[in-house]
Design an enzyme around this catalytic site. Structure first.
Site, PDB file in Angstrom:
ATOM      1  N   GLU A 135       0.814  -1.222   0.000  1.00  0.00           N
ATOM      2  CA  GLU A 135       0.000   0.000   0.000  1.00  0.00           C
ATOM      3  C   GLU A 135       0.853   1.281   0.000  1.00  0.00           C
ATOM      4  OE1 GLU A 135      -3.923  -1.487   2.402  1.00  0.00           O
ATOM      5  OE2 GLU A 135      -2.133  -1.154   3.609  1.00  0.00           O
TER       6      GLU A 135
HETATM    7  C1  ACM Z   1      -1.797  -5.435   4.097  1.00  0.00           C
HETATM    8  O1  ACM Z   1      -2.838  -5.920   4.599  1.00  0.00           O
HETATM    9  N1  ACM Z   1      -1.729  -4.155   3.830  1.00  0.00           N
HETATM   10  C2  ACM Z   1      -0.656  -6.265   3.797  1.00  0.00           C
END
Ligand code: ACM
Length: 498
Positions: A314
């Site tokens: 992310e």
């Molecule tokens: C994640 O759940 N951002 C790896």
């Protein structure tokens, strides 16, 4: 080839019905009927029942590194209960494989190595418990258990960044997960909300970055000594620690401690919310890579296990080109420090270096990319393994952005069918992550972890063809009761109702 390593403890026992034995119960369950979780690969029932007298007393674990930790484990888990046991090693078994024979009033454990010995005593503890061994004497059906895991890596992840957990709480988690043959504990040690480990060459990371957490409560961090203590505690129980420093995104805590890591050179404000994807290290900055090298070197020196997890998920505030350059460079730094890189599945969009482990959480197509590049994949699909997901809409804590995950949903899947073309040989194992946005106590950890972790432990251990939902449910009911007896705040799952 078998080498008898040791004959242990007191060899006092009697086969069925010695004069001083309590009467044999009307029904002693066959070995194959005991509610063992994870279910062993093979159980062979014998014809007879043996009686074992148990003793109260102290044992001194052997100095032999192959069996000492197994002996210590069993004596700590079943305090003051001494049984006649024989331990021996076998060169024709994998290191994590074992066999236990219950025959003629003797219990013989054979294993390929230290991991197999620990796995064996974890099974034996369940056999003894469910046979009522605590009472001072026990009847156990004869037969044998021959076992080894489907996947070498069976993991649990604890996010100590969103909410900090003290050393004793982490140790309590280690005790709980070790019993189900989870052999890796991945610690998510940094995120936007907090930095949780002392770094001597960059002290403000913990001193400033460690002060915050979700809710605005005080946070905290582990000194290096405390981290070493956690590592040692885990190692003795058969668990390898996998440290994660999440980057280049999820880095607000670091950016609040050292302005030089930030593109505009200004310290950010501490963050106590739960949004993701807004922070990034300055990927053009030499100091960033110097900091990472120092962090990997210091944590790596405290961590005997092979892995260093770089996060990589992310990173929405990082240009993709910069992200690729960054992940490539961080893989190089990790390898130069003698560790094997791991990363969340987005790292497969970089040039994966040899052996970098790709942890699938949301993008099966990245797992396919990893396989094509010849890299191992660790399976943590959010829809099945994320323990921070609610069981259903009534769960008192947890999130549901990926799914509601009841125990049946955690159990009824096969890691080999998740990404097209991936088979067991491409999959290193499975891991169940517990993200920390909504957990504030050990009781919260218990509620979201148990009993789902038992389902996932079996997914990672037991051959797919041996797994059967109705039979698992039968065994799970016995474990729910046992978990509660141990004071573990397991969730009352509706799959066991009626
Ligand atoms: C994640 O759940 N951002 C790896």
């Amino acid at each position: 080839m078998r080498t008898l390593v040791t004959l242990l403890f007191l060899c006092i026992l009697c086969s069925c019905g010695p004069a001083d034995a309590p009467p044999q119960p009307a029904r002693v369950p066959a070995l194959s009927q005991l509610p063992l979780i994870p279910l062993p690969a093979e159980i062979t029932d014998g014809d007879d029942v043996s009686y074992y007298k148990t003793f109260k007393g102290e044992i001194t674990p052997s100095n032999n590194p192959v069996i000492g930790d197994a002996q210590r484990y069993l004596s700590e888990r079943m305090p003051k209960l001494i049984l006649p046991l024989q331990y021996s090693t076998r060169t024709d078994m994998d290191a994590d494989a074992y066999r236990i024979d219950f025959e003629n009033g003797e219990i013989e454990i054979q294993a390929g190595g230290r991991d197999g010995m620990l796995n064996a005593v974890k099974t034996l503890e369940q056999v003894l418990h469910f046979s009522g061994a605590d009472a001072g004497a026990v009847y156990i059906s004869e037969g044998s258990i021959e076992d080894q895991p489907r996947f070498a890596y069976r993991g649990y992840m604890l996010d100590v960044a969103r909410h900090f957990f003290e050393v004793d709480e982490v140790k309590a988690v280690i005790d709980r997960i070790a019993a189900y043959k989870i052999n890796h504990l991945h610690l998510h040690l940094s995120d936007d909300q907090g930095w949780r480990i002392e770094i001597k060459s960059w002290p403000k990371l913990a001193e400033i970055g460690g002060k915050s957490e979700v809710d605005g409560t005080p946070g905290g961090y582990y000194t290096q000594e405390q981290y070493r203590d956690i590592v040692q505690y885990a190692t003795q129980r058969g668990i390898t620690i996998v440290p994660e420093i999440d980057m280049p995104g999820h880095t607000n805590a670091a950016l609040s401690a050292y302005p030089i890591l930030n593109a505009d050179g200004k310290a950010t404000e501490p963050y106590t919310g739960t949004k993701v994807g807004f922070s990034t290290l300055d990927t053009d900055q030499d100091s960033v890579y110097i900091m990472i090298d120092d962090v990997v070197r210091e944590i790596g020196a405290l961590t005997p296990g092979p892995y260093f997890h770089l996060g990589g998920d992310e990173s929405d505030a990082t240009d993709h080109e910069d992200y690729v350059k960054f992940v490539n460079e961080v893989q190089r730094i990790i390898k130069q420090n003698g560790k094997t890189p791991m990363g969340w599945d987005e790292v497969a969009t970089s040039s994966l270096s040899e052996n970098t482990v790709v942890q699938l959480w949301a993008h099966p197509e990245y797992a396919v990319k990893a396989k094509e590049a010849g890299n191992p994949v660790l399976m943590s699909p959010a829809t099945r393994t994320y323990l921070d997901m609610q069981y259903d809409s009534t769960s008192r804590i947890g999130l549901h952005w990926a799914a509601f995950i009841e125990v049946d949903s955690a159990y009824l899947w096969d890691p080999a069918t998740l990404a097209p073309g991936l088979t067991d040989g491409d999959i290193m194992g499975i891991e169940a992550p517990l993200w920390g946005e909504t957990i504030r106590s050990l009781e919260d950890i218990d509620y979201l972890t148990f009993p789902r972790l038992l389902a996932l432990a079996e997914v990672g251990w037991t051959p797919q063809e041996r797994r059967e939902w109705e039979d698992f449910k039968r065994r799970l009911a016995a474990h729910q009761e046992w978990l509660k007896e141990q004071g573990i705040a397991t969730y009352d799952t509706r799959v066991l109702e009626n």
